[in-house]
Design a protein around this motif. Structure first.
Motif, PDB file in Angstrom:
ATOM      1  N   GLY A 104       0.791  -1.225   0.000  1.00 24.19           N
ATOM      2  CA  GLY A 104       0.000   0.000   0.000  1.00 24.19           C
ATOM      3  C   GLY A 104       0.823   1.275   0.000  1.00 24.19           C
ATOM      4  N   GLU A 105       2.122   1.153   0.115  1.00 24.74           N
ATOM      5  CA  GLU A 105       2.991   2.325   0.177  1.00 24.74           C
ATOM      6  C   GLU A 105       3.469   2.683  -1.236  1.00 24.74           C
ATOM      7  N   ILE A 106       3.538   3.953  -1.520  1.00 22.67           N
ATOM      8  CA  ILE A 106       4.141   4.417  -2.763  1.00 22.67           C
ATOM      9  C   ILE A 106       5.500   4.988  -2.394  1.00 22.67           C
ATOM     10  N   PRO A 107       6.567   4.231  -2.654  1.00 24.91           N
ATOM     11  CA  PRO A 107       7.888   4.683  -2.216  1.00 24.91           C
ATOM     12  C   PRO A 107       8.405   5.843  -3.067  1.00 24.91           C
ATOM     13  N   GLU A 108       9.326   6.597  -2.476  1.00 26.52           N
ATOM     14  CA  GLU A 108       9.997   7.667  -3.201  1.00 26.52           C
ATOM     15  C   GLU A 108      10.890   7.052  -4.282  1.00 26.52           C
ATOM     16  N   ILE A 109      11.202   7.817  -5.285  1.00 31.83           N
ATOM     17  CA  ILE A 109      12.086   7.325  -6.336  1.00 31.83           C
ATOM     18  C   ILE A 109      13.509   7.306  -5.797  1.00 31.83           C
ATOM     19  N   GLN A 110      14.088   6.114  -5.762  1.00 32.82           N
ATOM     20  CA  GLN A 110      15.446   5.936  -5.274  1.00 32.82           C
ATOM     21  C   GLN A 110      16.103   4.808  -6.060  1.00 32.82           C
ATOM     22  N   ASP A 111      17.427   4.849  -6.126  1.00 29.73           N
ATOM     23  CA  ASP A 111      18.172   3.747  -6.720  1.00 29.73           C
ATOM     24  C   ASP A 111      18.337   2.653  -5.676  1.00 29.73           C
ATOM     25  N   VAL A 112      18.136   1.416  -6.089  1.00 30.70           N
ATOM     26  CA  VAL A 112      18.395   0.283  -5.205  1.00 30.70           C
ATOM     27  C   VAL A 112      19.856  -0.101  -5.390  1.00 30.70           C
ATOM     28  N   LYS A 113      20.552  -0.300  -4.283  1.00 32.42           N
ATOM     29  CA  LYS A 113      21.981  -0.611  -4.357  1.00 32.42           C
ATOM     30  C   LYS A 113      22.198  -1.920  -5.120  1.00 32.42           C
ATOM     31  N   LEU A 114      23.299  -1.978  -5.828  1.00 32.62           N
ATOM     32  CA  LEU A 114      23.594  -3.127  -6.669  1.00 32.62           C
ATOM     33  C   LEU A 114      23.764  -4.404  -5.851  1.00 32.62           C
ATOM     34  N   THR A 115      24.293  -4.294  -4.650  1.00 37.70           N
ATOM     35  CA  THR A 115      24.460  -5.488  -3.816  1.00 37.70           C
ATOM     36  C   THR A 115      23.103  -6.084  -3.445  1.00 37.70           C
ATOM     37  N   VAL A 116      22.111  -5.236  -3.192  1.00 37.43           N
ATOM     38  CA  VAL A 116      20.775  -5.719  -2.855  1.00 37.43           C
ATOM     39  C   VAL A 116      20.151  -6.423  -4.067  1.00 37.43           C
ATOM     40  N   ILE A 117      20.312  -5.847  -5.231  1.00 42.06           N
ATOM     41  CA  ILE A 117      19.766  -6.475  -6.454  1.00 42.06           C
ATOM     42  C   ILE A 117      20.425  -7.822  -6.711  1.00 42.06           C
ATOM     43  N   ASN A 118      21.748  -7.906  -6.517  1.00 41.47           N
ATOM     44  CA  ASN A 118      22.450  -9.169  -6.719  1.00 41.47           C
ATOM     45  C   ASN A 118      21.983 -10.228  -5.718  1.00 41.47           C
ATOM     46  N   LYS A 119      21.726  -9.844  -4.457  1.00 43.12           N
ATOM     47  CA  LYS A 119      21.240 -10.799  -3.467  1.00 43.12           C
ATOM     48  C   LYS A 119      19.860 -11.329  -3.845  1.00 43.12           C
ATOM     49  N   VAL A 120      18.986 -10.457  -4.312  1.00 37.19           N
ATOM     50  CA  VAL A 120      17.639 -10.884  -4.683  1.00 37.19           C
ATOM     51  C   VAL A 120      17.675 -11.768  -5.925  1.00 37.19           C
ATOM     52  N   MET A 121      18.466 -11.397  -6.905  1.00 29.49           N
ATOM     53  CA  MET A 121      18.473 -12.146  -8.166  1.00 29.49           C
ATOM     54  C   MET A 121      19.274 -13.442  -8.091  1.00 29.49           C
ATOM     55  N   PHE A 122      20.403 -13.428  -7.396  1.00 26.91           N
ATOM     56  CA  PHE A 122      21.301 -14.578  -7.435  1.00 26.91           C
ATOM     57  C   PHE A 122      21.462 -15.289  -6.077  1.00 26.91           C
ATOM     58  N   GLY A 123      20.690 -14.866  -5.093  1.00 22.35           N
ATOM     59  CA  GLY A 123      20.669 -15.554  -3.809  1.00 22.35           C
ATOM     60  C   GLY A 123      21.725 -15.182  -2.904  1.00 22.35           C
TER      61      GLY A 123
END
Length: 123
Positions: A104-123
């Motif tokens: 239900g939250e509309i977050p502010e526009i921000q860049d997600v750190k690359l380490t977080v994206i790598n953890k989500v995508m590659f475990g």
């Protein structure tokens, strides 16, 4: 008061441009469609050859296409190389470590750190 006068001048300039464009189109159509004998009989003795009726619009279209193509090429030349770290993030955008916002939250526009994206995508 200055905002309304700016708006008024914009409206006036727009109307003048509209009328001038229609007038030029009307004059061009008269020049193209009316035979030379009729133009000379009405007192208009100096006018360009009819071949210019095709050349001028073609030149305008060609110039516009060149400008658009050049604009696109200059933007491609001004971009960062694909190996640049600026392609992943820049200093002007805030970064976050949260991949998803709360329901239900509309977050502010921000860049997600690359380490977080790598953890989500590659475990």
């Amino acid at each position: 008061m200055a905002a309304s006068s700016d708006r008024l001048s914009t409206e006036v300039y727009s109307f003048v441009a509209y009328v001038a464009g229609n007038l030029c189109t009307l004059l061009w159509l008269i020049w193209v469609l009316v035979p030379d004998d009729v133009l000379i009989a009405s007192g208009i003795s100096y006018f360009p050859d009819k071949s210019w009726a095709i050349v001028i619009p073609m030149q305008i279209v060609g110039t516009l296409l060149f400008v658009v193509y050049t604009y696109i090429c200059l933007n491609m030349l001004a971009r960062c190389p694909l190996t640049s770290s600026n392609m992943m993030y820049d200093a002007s955008t805030p970064q976050t470590t949260r991949m998803y916002g709360d329901p239900g939250e509309i977050p502010e526009i921000q860049d997600v750190k690359l380490t977080v994206i790598n953890k989500v995508m590659f475990g």
